[in-house]
Design an enzyme around this catalytic site. Structure first.
Site, PDB file in Angstrom:
ATOM      1  N   ARG A   1       6.448  16.189  14.389  1.00 46.11           N
ATOM      2  CA  ARG A   1       5.482  16.415  13.230  1.00 46.11           C
ATOM      3  C   ARG A   1       4.099  16.372  13.715  1.00 46.11           C
ATOM      4  NH1 ARG A   1       8.644  13.822   8.027  1.00 46.11           N
ATOM      5  NH2 ARG A   1      10.564  14.459   8.823  1.00 46.11           N
TER       6      ARG A   1
ATOM      7  N   GLU B   1       1.365  15.638  12.337  1.00 45.43           N
ATOM      8  CA  GLU B   1       0.645  14.571  11.623  1.00 45.43           C
ATOM      9  C   GLU B   1      -0.850  15.014  11.904  1.00 45.43           C
ATOM     10  OE1 GLU B   1       1.815  13.260   8.840  1.00 45.43           O
ATOM     11  OE2 GLU B   1       4.082  12.581   9.613  1.00 45.43           O
TER      12      GLU B   1
ATOM     13  N   ARG C   1       1.503   3.980  11.467  1.00 49.09           N
ATOM     14  CA  ARG C   1       2.555   3.825  11.273  1.00 49.09           C
ATOM     15  C   ARG C   1       3.437   5.545  11.190  1.00 49.09           C
ATOM     16  NH1 ARG C   1       3.251   5.297   5.470  1.00 49.09           N
ATOM     17  NH2 ARG C   1       1.176   5.190   4.614  1.00 49.09           N
ATOM     18  N   HIS C   2       2.400   6.555  11.745  1.00 46.89           N
ATOM     19  CA  HIS C   2       2.956   7.691  12.010  1.00 46.89           C
ATOM     20  C   HIS C   2       2.609   7.909  13.517  1.00 46.89           C
ATOM     21  CE1 HIS C   2       2.065   8.059   7.640  1.00 46.89           C
ATOM     22  NE2 HIS C   2       2.946   8.766   7.804  1.00 46.89           N
TER      23      HIS C   2
ATOM     24  N   GLU D   1       7.529   2.743   4.147  1.00 50.67           N
ATOM     25  CA  GLU D   1       8.828   3.647   3.625  1.00 50.67           C
ATOM     26  C   GLU D   1       9.723   3.604   5.123  1.00 50.67           C
ATOM     27  OE1 GLU D   1       8.389   7.810   2.224  1.00 50.67           O
ATOM     28  OE2 GLU D   1       9.864   8.296   4.018  1.00 50.67           O
TER      29      GLU D   1
ATOM     30  N   SER E   1      14.199   8.118   3.791  1.00 48.19           N
ATOM     31  CA  SER E   1      14.243   9.168   2.552  1.00 48.19           C
ATOM     32  C   SER E   1      15.526   9.743   2.671  1.00 48.19           C
ATOM     33  CB  SER E   1      13.510  10.324   2.833  1.00 48.19           C
ATOM     34  OG  SER E   1      12.143   9.989   2.552  1.00 48.19           O
TER      35      SER E   1
ATOM     36  N   ARG F   1       9.990   3.043  12.739  1.00 50.12           N
ATOM     37  CA  ARG F   1       9.469   2.232  11.677  1.00 50.12           C
ATOM     38  C   ARG F   1      10.565   0.975  11.674  1.00 50.12           C
ATOM     39  NH1 ARG F   1       7.287   5.915   6.981  1.00 50.12           N
ATOM     40  NH2 ARG F   1       5.259   7.071   8.223  1.00 50.12           N
TER      41      ARG F   1
HETATM   42  P1  AMO Z   1      11.625  12.047   5.843  1.00 52.69           P
HETATM   43  O1  AMO Z   1      10.192  13.058   6.139  1.00 52.69           O
HETATM   44  O2  AMO Z   1      11.143  11.009   4.894  1.00 52.69           O
HETATM   45  O3  AMO Z   1      12.707  12.680   5.434  1.00 52.69           O
HETATM   46  O4  AMO Z   1      11.625  11.225   7.266  1.00 52.69           O
HETATM   47  C1  AMO Z   1      12.642  10.272   7.302  1.00 52.69           C
HETATM   48  C2  AMO Z   1      12.045   9.075   8.011  1.00 52.69           C
HETATM   49  O5  AMO Z   1      11.579   9.073   9.031  1.00 52.69           O
HETATM   50  C3  AMO Z   1      10.340   8.467   9.406  1.00 52.69           C
HETATM   51  N1  AMO Z   1       9.351   9.156   9.986  1.00 52.69           N
HETATM   52  C4  AMO Z   1       8.355   9.005  10.946  1.00 52.69           C
HETATM   53  N2  AMO Z   1       8.207   7.959  11.447  1.00 52.69           N
HETATM   54  C5  AMO Z   1       7.360   7.755  12.378  1.00 52.69           C
HETATM   55  N3  AMO Z   1       6.189   9.055  12.451  1.00 52.69           N
HETATM   56  C6  AMO Z   1       6.409  10.130  11.569  1.00 52.69           C
HETATM   57  N4  AMO Z   1       5.380  11.063  11.722  1.00 52.69           N
HETATM   58  C7  AMO Z   1       7.467  10.175  10.634  1.00 52.69           C
HETATM   59  N5  AMO Z   1       7.910  10.879   9.703  1.00 52.69           N
HETATM   60  C8  AMO Z   1       8.929  10.488   9.293  1.00 52.69           C
HETATM   61  C9  AMO Z   1      10.258   7.462   8.075  1.00 52.69           C
HETATM   62  C10 AMO Z   1      10.599   8.315   7.085  1.00 52.69           C
HETATM   63  O6  AMO Z   1      11.054   7.492   5.882  1.00 52.69           O
HETATM   64  N6  AMO Z   1      15.104  15.182   6.049  1.00 52.69           N
HETATM   65  C11 AMO Z   1      14.628  13.973   5.418  1.00 52.69           C
HETATM   66  C12 AMO Z   1      15.679  12.889   5.279  1.00 52.69           C
HETATM   67  C13 AMO Z   1      16.849  13.268   4.447  1.00 52.69           C
HETATM   68  O7  AMO Z   1      16.733  13.402   3.340  1.00 52.69           O
HETATM   69  O8  AMO Z   1      17.917  12.725   4.858  1.00 52.69           O
HETATM   70  C14 AMO Z   1      13.424  13.569   6.155  1.00 52.69           C
HETATM   71  O9  AMO Z   1      13.179  13.978   7.019  1.00 52.69           O
HETATM   72  O10 AMO Z   1      10.938   6.230   8.596  1.00 52.69           O
HETATM   73  P1  ATP Z   2       7.452  11.256   4.233  1.00 53.92           P
HETATM   74  O1  ATP Z   2       7.839  10.010   5.276  1.00 53.92           O
HETATM   75  O2  ATP Z   2       7.902  11.119   3.083  1.00 53.92           O
HETATM   76  O3  ATP Z   2       7.457  12.575   5.094  1.00 53.92           O
HETATM   77  P2  ATP Z   2       5.050  10.346   5.258  1.00 53.92           P
HETATM   78  O4  ATP Z   2       5.710   9.703   6.277  1.00 53.92           O
HETATM   79  O5  ATP Z   2       4.118  11.437   5.804  1.00 53.92           O
HETATM   80  O6  ATP Z   2       5.904  10.852   4.146  1.00 53.92           O
HETATM   81  P3  ATP Z   2       4.838   8.037   3.905  1.00 53.92           P
HETATM   82  O7  ATP Z   2       5.499   7.243   4.888  1.00 53.92           O
HETATM   83  O8  ATP Z   2       5.878   8.362   2.672  1.00 53.92           O
HETATM   84  O9  ATP Z   2       4.158   9.211   4.371  1.00 53.92           O
HETATM   85  O10 ATP Z   2       3.693   7.172   3.138  1.00 53.92           O
HETATM   86  C1  ATP Z   2       3.239   7.188   1.699  1.00 53.92           C
HETATM   87  C2  ATP Z   2       1.843   7.312   1.628  1.00 53.92           C
HETATM   88  O11 ATP Z   2       1.441   6.948   2.738  1.00 53.92           O
HETATM   89  C3  ATP Z   2       1.550   8.601   1.358  1.00 53.92           C
HETATM   90  O12 ATP Z   2       1.705   8.916   0.054  1.00 53.92           O
HETATM   91  C4  ATP Z   2       0.105   8.714   1.676  1.00 53.92           C
HETATM   92  O13 ATP Z   2      -0.617   8.284   0.870  1.00 53.92           O
HETATM   93  C5  ATP Z   2       0.068   8.019   3.030  1.00 53.92           C
HETATM   94  N1  ATP Z   2      -0.007   8.899   4.266  1.00 53.92           N
HETATM   95  C6  ATP Z   2       1.108   9.588   4.523  1.00 53.92           C
HETATM   96  N2  ATP Z   2       0.800  10.152   5.581  1.00 53.92           N
HETATM   97  C7  ATP Z   2      -0.437   9.735   6.057  1.00 53.92           C
HETATM   98  C8  ATP Z   2      -1.324  10.293   6.807  1.00 53.92           C
HETATM   99  N3  ATP Z   2      -0.818  11.072   8.129  1.00 53.92           N
HETATM  100  N4  ATP Z   2      -2.527   9.792   7.027  1.00 53.92           N
HETATM  101  C9  ATP Z   2      -2.793   8.833   6.197  1.00 53.92           C
HETATM  102  N5  ATP Z   2      -2.185   8.400   5.162  1.00 53.92           N
HETATM  103  C10 ATP Z   2      -0.978   8.904   5.073  1.00 53.92           C
END
Ligand code: AMO
Ligand code: ATP
Length: 432
Positions: A210, A212, A218-219, A355, A358, A406
């Protein structure tokens, strides 16, 4: 000579132990080389007046972190850290280390995370860092075992793909023989296609990519996901499996990683045992608003900002689900309630800090699926390879995905997600 014993299990009149020179302590007439391998440390004793000069010279001049093999007799010695000591007959230096180390594996000198990540080989010589990856490995092992117990088949799906699934902005484009392609964001569509196959219930543990925009603790730009998808279940049954998976991971770690947990300073590692509360999104925003933690009250339809997740996490105090999200903030593949199309059957599993998962009930009906694409401004034609199969008998199904890093991070209370990956990919980091 080849290794005959590891440091934790040496015995006998001649044993050969191999590993890294952890430390040399020279007390004058007597000196010790502390040899370290995967299992622990062994004290090797040099009595200068009683031993061959060359042997003493080799053993005591070798630089820290060099790799050596030492052969000798093992004796009980109550003053040695492990109660055993080796008196060497010979020592082979297998790989000499440079005296200037970029990082001190003995941990006496602290290193910042970037230095640690640049020198992961040395960093993972520290037992407490190694412990994180032993635990990560155990999590994946116990999760696989759990999936087997619920009759799920492990699959591997493409990582080079034609479309995104989780929102168009976070894709890494690549060129694929002159065509536009992307690194896969999620196995979402492939795992759904497989519940319509004879496999019915599948899981995948694999990388996702991704783009990001921001650097956060946490990303990651490359992460590992545990994906699950099953035919003939609804979202609540999918949540049951999701909860079972988390408990299996914690139980595996509790059962098999006591040494690692101790190294990391856990004396009260607890497996979550109660059922995780399932709050609806509506209940969640009411509770968040009631905490008074936000400057502005949340209204129905808002996504939960990080502070809101934290406030609710503190209030609930453990893992919990948020169900029944507004359809608009969930992806096209999530099914909406027929009697309330504003409301979706999507859910998230939350740890008090963030989180973790999902998931949701999926839209398995062809017409509704195609209509969902249009509502989200996506072109269903692009997804033809996926939607087409919904014309040939796609069962009702549900699923979810964990981010492995995570899960490790929250389980071990790590401050930064990068500590849960050996070679993290973030905006600055492309090597090692
Ligand atoms: P989602 O986008 O919420 O759902 O991703 C699922 C879980 O993957 C982790 N995650 C990440 N961890 C670290 N860095 C990231 N950039 C990142 N992006 C996601 C989180 C998140 O909760 N297809 C749906 C899942 C489904 O519905 O089955 C999906 O990708 O822990
Ligand atoms: P998802 O997992 O649903 O794809 P995400 O992992 O990018 O989303 P979440 O873990 O759902 O984000 O985080 C929840 C909140 O964290 C978001 O609503 C936003 O406020 C914040 N957030 C998400 N991504 C970022 C980012 N790249 N930088 C800063 N804040 C973020």
């Amino acid at each position: 000579k080849n290794r005959t014993h590891t440091a934790d299990a040496v015995a006998g009149e001649t044993a050969t132990v191999a590993g890294w020179v952890h430390e040399i302590r020279d007390l004058g007439g007597i000196a010790f080389l502390i040899l370290r391998d995967r299992t622990g440390k062994l004290q090797v004793k040099f009595e200068k007046d009683e031993m061959d000069d060359d042997l003493v010279e080799t053993g005591l001049s070798v630089h820290r972190e060099s790799v050596v093999a030492v052969t000798g007799a093992v004796e009980e010695e109550p003053r040695a850290p492990t109660g055993l000591e080796m008196v060497p007959d010979s020592i082979d230096v297998l790989a000499e280390a440079d005296p200037e180390l970029p990082l001190d594996p003995s941990g006496k000198v602290d290193a910042e995370l970037p230095t640690r990540l640049d020198n992961r080989t040395l960093d993972l010589r520290k037992p407490e860092v190694q412990a994180i990856f032993e635990i990560r490995s155990e999590i994946l092992r116990s999760v696989r075992e759990y999936f087997r117990s619920v009759g799920s088949t492990e699959i591997n799906t493409p990582k080079i793909v034609a479309t995104g699934t989780e929102g168009g902005t976070e894709l890494f484009p690549i060129t694929y023989f002159g065509k536009e392609a992307f690194m896969n964001q999620s196995p979402q569509l492939f795992k759904q296609l497989m519940v319509g196959s004879g496999l019915e219930r599948v899981f995948e543990i694999g990388p996702i990519f991704r783009a990001e925009e921001h650097n956060t603790p946490r990303h990651l730009n490359e992460a590992t996901m545990i994906d699950f998808e099953s035919a003939f279940v609804d979202h609540h049954e999918a949540m049951d499996v999701c909860e079972g998976t988390l408990k299996a991971a914690y139980e595996g770690v509790a059962e098999h990683c006591s040494e690692e947990l101790e190294l990391l300073g856990y004396d009260d590692f607890a497996v979550p045992d109660a059922d995780f509360p399932r709050l609806t999104y509506e209940e969640a925003i009411e509770r968040i608003n009631a905490t008074g933690a936000l400057d502005e009250q949340l209204v129905w339809g808002d996504d939960l900002p990080t502070e809101a997740e934290k406030a609710l996490g503190d209030d609930v105090g453990g893992h919990y689900f948020i169900t029944d999200w507004p359809s608009e903030i969930k992806p096209f593949y999530i099914q909406d309630y027929d009697d309330d199309p504003q409301l979706s059957k999507g859910f998230d599993l939350m740890h008090p800090r963030m989180e973790l998962v999902s998931g949701g009930q999926r839209e398995h009906r062809y017409d509704e699926l195609v209509a969902g694409f249009e509502q989200q401004g996506l072109d269903p034609e692009q997804f033809d390879y996926y939607t087409k199969m919904f014309k040939y008998g796609m069962p009702p199904h549900a699923g979810w995905a964990y981010g492995v890093e995570r899960l490790v991070m929250t389980m071990l209370d790590l401050g930064n997600i990068r500590e849960a990956v050996i070679f993290p990919r973030d905006r600055q980091r492309l090597s090692p």
